[in-house]
Design a protein around this motif. Structure first.
Motif, PDB file in Angstrom:
ATOM      1  N   GLY A  10       0.970  -1.149  -0.043  1.00  0.00           N
ATOM      2  CA  GLY A  10       0.193  -0.091   0.148  1.00  0.00           C
ATOM      3  C   GLY A  10       0.875   1.182  -0.171  1.00  0.00           C
ATOM      4  N   MET A  11       0.393   2.292  -0.915  1.00  0.00           N
ATOM      5  CA  MET A  11       1.241   3.655  -0.878  1.00  0.00           C
ATOM      6  C   MET A  11       0.402   4.652  -1.161  1.00  0.00           C
ATOM      7  N   PRO A  12       0.713   5.848  -0.635  1.00  0.00           N
ATOM      8  CA  PRO A  12       0.057   7.077  -0.845  1.00  0.00           C
ATOM      9  C   PRO A  12       0.631   7.559  -2.198  1.00  0.00           C
ATOM     10  N   CYS A  13      -0.362   8.432  -3.101  1.00  0.00           N
ATOM     11  CA  CYS A  13       0.153   9.117  -4.082  1.00  0.00           C
ATOM     12  C   CYS A  13       1.330  10.086  -3.903  1.00  0.00           C
ATOM     13  N   PRO A  14       2.373   9.866  -4.331  1.00  0.00           N
ATOM     14  CA  PRO A  14       3.514  10.600  -3.968  1.00  0.00           C
ATOM     15  C   PRO A  14       3.557  12.102  -4.292  1.00  0.00           C
TER      16      PRO A  14
ATOM     17  N   GLY B 141      -4.796  10.432  -1.291  1.00  0.00           N
ATOM     18  CA  GLY B 141      -5.244   9.061  -1.397  1.00  0.00           C
ATOM     19  C   GLY B 141      -4.008   8.260  -1.882  1.00  0.00           C
ATOM     20  N   GLY B 142      -4.467   6.926  -2.561  1.00  0.00           N
ATOM     21  CA  GLY B 142      -3.279   6.202  -2.922  1.00  0.00           C
ATOM     22  C   GLY B 142      -3.967   4.826  -3.290  1.00  0.00           C
ATOM     23  N   ILE B 143      -3.038   3.567  -3.390  1.00  0.00           N
ATOM     24  CA  ILE B 143      -3.314   2.408  -3.852  1.00  0.00           C
ATOM     25  C   ILE B 143      -2.778   1.335  -2.968  1.00  0.00           C
TER      26      ILE B 143
ATOM     27  N   HIS C 252      -3.626  -2.754   7.694  1.00  0.00           N
ATOM     28  CA  HIS C 252      -2.195  -2.197   7.593  1.00  0.00           C
ATOM     29  C   HIS C 252      -2.189  -1.152   6.529  1.00  0.00           C
ATOM     30  N   GLU C 253      -2.333  -1.920   5.380  1.00  0.00           N
ATOM     31  CA  GLU C 253      -2.179  -1.404   4.118  1.00  0.00           C
ATOM     32  C   GLU C 253      -2.901  -0.043   3.435  1.00  0.00           C
ATOM     33  N   PRO C 254      -4.296   0.124   3.751  1.00  0.00           N
ATOM     34  CA  PRO C 254      -4.755   1.423   3.474  1.00  0.00           C
ATOM     35  C   PRO C 254      -4.147   2.491   4.288  1.00  0.00           C
ATOM     36  N   LEU C 255      -3.425   2.302   5.545  1.00  0.00           N
ATOM     37  CA  LEU C 255      -2.805   3.133   6.443  1.00  0.00           C
ATOM     38  C   LEU C 255      -1.658   3.755   5.586  1.00  0.00           C
ATOM     39  N   HIS C 256      -1.070   3.001   4.849  1.00  0.00           N
ATOM     40  CA  HIS C 256       0.026   3.233   4.126  1.00  0.00           C
ATOM     41  C   HIS C 256      -0.395   4.467   2.945  1.00  0.00           C
ATOM     42  N   ALA C 257      -1.695   4.098   2.452  1.00  0.00           N
ATOM     43  CA  ALA C 257      -2.133   4.996   1.491  1.00  0.00           C
ATOM     44  C   ALA C 257      -2.659   6.330   2.161  1.00  0.00           C
ATOM     45  N   LEU C 258      -2.874   6.349   3.397  1.00  0.00           N
ATOM     46  CA  LEU C 258      -3.244   7.496   4.091  1.00  0.00           C
ATOM     47  C   LEU C 258      -2.126   8.388   4.420  1.00  0.00           C
ATOM     48  N   GLY C 259      -0.916   7.785   4.577  1.00  0.00           N
ATOM     49  CA  GLY C 259       0.214   8.410   4.886  1.00  0.00           C
ATOM     50  C   GLY C 259       1.094   8.030   5.970  1.00  0.00           C
ATOM     51  N   LEU C 260       0.733   6.882   6.584  1.00  0.00           N
ATOM     52  CA  LEU C 260       1.614   6.425   7.706  1.00  0.00           C
ATOM     53  C   LEU C 260       2.684   5.212   7.075  1.00  0.00           C
TER      54      LEU C 260
END
Length: 230
Positions: free
Chosen positions: A118-122, A131-133, A157-165
Motif C-alpha cells: 500500500g502506498m500514497p500518491c507521491p 489517496g493512494g493504492i 495495515h495497507e490502507p494506512l500506508h495509502a493515507l500516509g503512515l
C-alpha cells in the motif's frame, strides 16, 4: 505479511522519490509507535477532505469491506473523514480520483509470497495526502497459509500506508528497519503499522488500530491544521 516500504513498478509506477518538502521541517513526522511517509512527500491529510476506499471489483468489495469496517470507524473517531465506497477501475500505474484509496489484488505485488503493498500518491501539493493504492496478495485466498490475525491486521495495515503512515520500526546501524522492532504496550501489542506483522492478536481485536496508529492519523491531521489547511 507486510512489505518493506518502497516503490514497486507493479504498483504506482509513476512513483518518484524526492526530497521531503521544506514545509515538513516544522511539522511533526514521527512519534512513539508512528511515522509518516515523508520520503514520498506526505506529511498531512486534510481535516475536511472525504477519503473514500474503493474496490476494483464487486467481489473485492464484498471480501474486504466488512474486514475494514472497524478501521474505518476508528479513523473517523480520530477525525479522519473516511468511508467505504463502491467499485471503480484501478490502474496500478497511476493514482485514481483525489481522495480515493483504491484497492485491488495482485499475485505477489512485492515479489514475495504473502507480502502486500500500500502506498500514497507521491508528492501531493503542500504534503496533503490525496489517496493512494493498495494491492493485496491474491494468494491469501488461494491456499496461502497465514494466521487469521496476521491476515486481518495486514488488511487494515495497507490502507494506512495509502493515507500516509509508514512503518514505525527502529532502524539498525545500516538504516534498515529491524523486524518487529517497534514500541509495544504492557500487553505486548505493537502498532498495526509495525513490520512485518504488528497489531492485536486476539479474535476480538485483530484488525483494529492501536492507540499508536491512531496517534499517527491524528498527527497527519494536526500537521494540516498547522499549515492552515482545513
Amino acid at each position: 505479511m507486510r512489505k518493506s516500504f518502497a516503490c514497486a513498478a507493479a504498483v504506482l509506477a509513476a512513483c518518484a522519490l524526492t526530497t521531503t518538502p521544506t514545509h515538513a521541517a516544522a511539522l511533526k513526522t514521527a512519534g512513539s509507535g508512528w511515522k509518516l511517509t515523508t520520503q514520498l512527500g506526505v506529511t498531512s491529510i486534510s481535516p475536511s477532505r472525504q477519503y473514500t476506499i474503493t474496490f476494483a471489483t464487486t467481489a473485492m468489495k464484498n471480501r474486504y469491506a466488512p474486514l475494514l469496517a472497524a478501521e474505518v470507524a476508528q479513523a473517523n473517531s480520530a477525525g479522519v473523514h473516511l468511508r467505504i465506497g463502491g467499485v471503480e477501475t484501478v490502474n496500478t500505474s497511476k493514482c485514481g480520483p483525489i481522495g480515493h484509496i483504491q484497492i485491488t489484488e495482485m499475485y505477489r505485488p512485492m515479489g514475495r509470497a504473502g507480502f502486500s503493498q500500500g502506498m500514497p500518491c507521491p508528492n501531493p501539493a503542500r504534503g496533503v495526502g490525496i489517496g493512494g493504492i493498495v494491492a493485496y496478495d491474491s494468494e491469501y485466498w488461494t491456499g496461502y497459509k497465514i494466521e487469521t490475525y496476521k491476515l486481518r491486521n495486514t488488511i487494515a495495515h495497507e490502507p494506512l500506508h495509502a493515507l500516509g503512515l509508514d512503518h514505525p520500526n527502529r532502524l539498525d546501524a545500516t538504516g534498515q528497519a529491524i523486524p518487529y522492532g517497534c514500541v509495544a504496550t504492557s500487553y505486548g501489542n505493537t502498532p498495526i503499522m509495525c513490520s512485518p506483522n504488528g497489531g492485536y492478536k486476539t479474535t476480538a481485536s485483530m484488525g483494529h488500530l492501536t492507540g499508536y496508529d491512531l496517534n499517527g492519523l491524528k498527527a497527519l491531521l494536526s500537521n494540516a491544521r498547522a499549515q492552515g489547511i482545513k
